[in-house]
Design an enzyme around this catalytic site. Structure first.
Site, PDB file in Angstrom:
ATOM      1  N   LYS A  77      -7.082   3.508  -4.647  1.00 26.96           N
ATOM      2  CA  LYS A  77      -6.258   4.639  -5.042  1.00 26.96           C
ATOM      3  C   LYS A  77      -6.925   5.385  -6.200  1.00 26.96           C
ATOM      4  O   LYS A  77      -7.645   4.773  -6.997  1.00 26.96           O
ATOM      5  CB  LYS A  77      -4.888   4.171  -5.543  1.00 26.96           C
ATOM      6  CG  LYS A  77      -3.995   3.481  -4.542  1.00 26.96           C
ATOM      7  CD  LYS A  77      -2.710   3.011  -5.223  1.00 26.96           C
ATOM      8  CE  LYS A  77      -1.797   2.248  -4.299  1.00 26.96           C
ATOM      9  NZ  LYS A  77      -1.136   3.125  -3.322  1.00 26.96           N
ATOM     10  N   ARG A 124       2.679  -3.514   4.918  1.00 29.61           N
ATOM     11  CA  ARG A 124       3.095  -3.874   6.274  1.00 29.61           C
ATOM     12  C   ARG A 124       2.377  -5.130   6.783  1.00 29.61           C
ATOM     13  O   ARG A 124       2.898  -5.828   7.644  1.00 29.61           O
ATOM     14  CB  ARG A 124       2.865  -2.688   7.218  1.00 29.61           C
ATOM     15  CG  ARG A 124       1.415  -2.318   7.450  1.00 29.61           C
ATOM     16  CD  ARG A 124       1.246  -0.885   7.903  1.00 29.61           C
ATOM     17  NE  ARG A 124       1.530   0.048   6.812  1.00 29.61           N
ATOM     18  CZ  ARG A 124       1.468   1.380   6.947  1.00 29.61           C
ATOM     19  NH1 ARG A 124       1.138   1.917   8.106  1.00 29.61           N
ATOM     20  NH2 ARG A 124       1.736   2.154   5.919  1.00 29.61           N
TER      21      ARG A 124
END
Length: 506
Positions: free
Chosen positions: A280, A354
């Site tokens: 990020k 996930r």
């Protein structure tokens, strides 16, 4: 998390007490809750007479200077003589439970540094509104700091409530305090910095909570995770020097039988998210200490079920890992084998939540076999694009009754949900010839993430809560303080403690 010297895993909350009748001796500060329609409570007028204050005239003056009884609005008025030195007017809006929750939070903020407040509410306030008011007092009292100077005023010690009647309402207030406590605990877990908080720290906090509330707890370390085949949790955590954990908490209500409904909650417990090798930007990492909000909310929810008398069996699974870049980190194009054998081709290591949830869902389906399965996570930035910030969390569900029951709990708790679609037509966006699916695509991000998880939920009634849109508050507003909100704990506690949380499902 608890007061220094305390063995409790819970924070020290304000005491919220019900007083039948008007107190003969109140605190030095009296609070009067004013509705938009009903104006001053009758008991407040009686209290004003005792204090020698014309509260109708005071309200008129305050209105003239800009005070309106909108939810959470405040106006303080000093008294120059007598034991009572201050009166605070607080707006109750339309008198709904949601507005009373805002009013309770406003009172708590005003009461910082005070030992006690005496608060007069409208006579006949219903149970839902009174409970919400108590929730607001607890939530508005929240603070977290590691400052060594100017640390701020402590939370108010006691808030005594009365409507002037002889009614005994303490059990309703106690329920509100417990619900509020779940939000406080989830918030405190989420706001703790990640140099202190890692997967083993989260497991230790869950173990403390279990000991204090009569839960069973099981923790998988990295060796047991490997032995049992939890490939998603291991992959996400393998780049960090602080290894992953799977935390299981079990609540069984008194008198449970084989017919008692069984719910499993699965929470994302990413204790810090750098994005891994798909790193990020700096701005994107800020606040990623709260990427375990889903897992923290599961822990907080389980902590309250016995106090709330929930009549369902509940297992909470927290899939905890730290997503870091290093020479041992998992890579784009890796293929992961999850619990139970399903495979995923990694396309983005920043779509890690996930991957850990998939292991938890697969374990629940294959080993636990619940009646209902719900996962909760700060999963995607895309849900913020869809729903904005601080109004609604996203909900995906395969069962209409489950979706309705969760939405109802969201409205009651103030953590509202908006149901999103699960179109099968988008499943091609996460397909690949290499594995059973990919973990990231260019399609609608929150929907494809939900479709990825759906494959691990089997045929069970399942809901996925993507709460990134309500996980962070930009300012002190109503029951939220700036920073992590602990989203989902009050919602899940309210749902599971309702009379029939699994009604109509299946």
């Amino acid at each position: 998390m608890a007061r220094r010297g305390s063995s409790s895993p819970f924070p020290s909350l304000p005491v919220v007490a019900w007083q039948p009748g008007l107190p003969v001796h109140g605190s030095s500060t009296w609070v009067v809750v004013v509705g938009e329609q009903d104006g001053l409570p009758a008991a407040a007028k009686e209290a004003g007479g005792r204090l020698g204050v014309d509260l109708d005239r005071l309200l008129e003056v305050q209105r003239a200077t800009g005070f309106t009884p909108s939810a959470g609005a405040t106006a303080a008025y000093p008294l120059l003589t007598g034991e009572v030195t201050e009166i605070l007017l607080v707006g109750a809006g339309d008198g709904s439970a949601n507005d009373l929750r805002h009013a309770g939070a406003a009172i708590a903020r005003f009461g910082r540094g005070k030992d006690e407040l005496t608060t007069v509410v409208a006579e006949g306030i219903d149970d839902a509104a009174l409970q919400a008011f108590a929730e607001g007092v607890v939530l508005g009292s929240f603070s977290y700091t590691q400052k060594t100077v100017d640390a701020g005023k402590p939370a108010v010690g006691t808030v005594t409530l009365t409507d002037g009647s002889a009614d005994k309402r303490q059990p309703v207030i106690d329920r509100g305090v417990v619900i509020g406590r779940t939000g406080w605990l989830a918030r405190q877990l989420a706001i703790t910095p990640s140099n202190e908080k890692d997967p083993s720290w989260l497991a230790a906090r869950a173990t403390e909570v279990a000991a204090a509330t009569g839960l069973e707890v099981t923790v998988w370390d990295e060796k047991k995770l490997a032995a049992d085949g939890f490939g998603g949790i291991l992959a996400v955590g393998q780049g960090s020097t602080r290894p992953p954990r799977l935390i299981r908490l079990d609540y069984v209500p008194k008198g449970a039988t084989k017919k008692t409904p069984y719910v499993v909650l699965v929470g994302k417990g990413i204790t810090y998210d750098t994005g891994g090798l798909s790193l990020k930007p700096r701005e994107g990492m800020v606040s990623m200490k709260r990427d375990m909000t889903g897992g923290g909310s599961v822990i907080a929810t389980l902590s309250a079920l016995r106090d709330l008398g929930a009549n369902v069996r509940v297992t909470g699974l927290v899939c905890a890992a730290e997503n870091m870049p290093s020479g041992t980190a998992y890579r784009p194009d890796d293929v992961i084998r999850h619990f139970g054998g399903r495979t995923t081709e990694v396309k983005n290591t920043d779509a890690e939540g996930r991957l850990v949830l998939a292991d938890g869902l697969a374990y629940a389906v294959q080993e636990l076999k619940p009646d209902v399965l719900v996962d909760i996570a700060t999963l995607t930035g895309a849900i913020k694009v869809s729903l904005g910030a601080m109004l609604y969390g996203g909900m995906f569900a395969t069962d209409d009754a489950l979706a309705d029951n969760l939405a109802d709990a969201g409205r009651v708790s103030g953590e509202e949900l908006w149901r999103m679609p699960l179109p099968a037509e988008y499943e091609d966006l996460i397909s690949t010839p290499i594995a059973d699916s990919v973990n990231s695509s260019k399609g609608p991000g929150s929907i494809t993430a939900a479709l990825f998880l759906k494959a691990f939920a089997g045929d069970l009634p399942w809901a996925h809560l993507d709460l990134s849109s309500i996980a962070e508050s930009p300012a002190d507003r109503f029951e939220y303080s700036v920073g992590a909100t602990g989203a989902g704990a009050r919602l899940l506690s309210t749902w599971l403690a309702s009379e029939t949380p699994t009604s109509g499902i299946g």
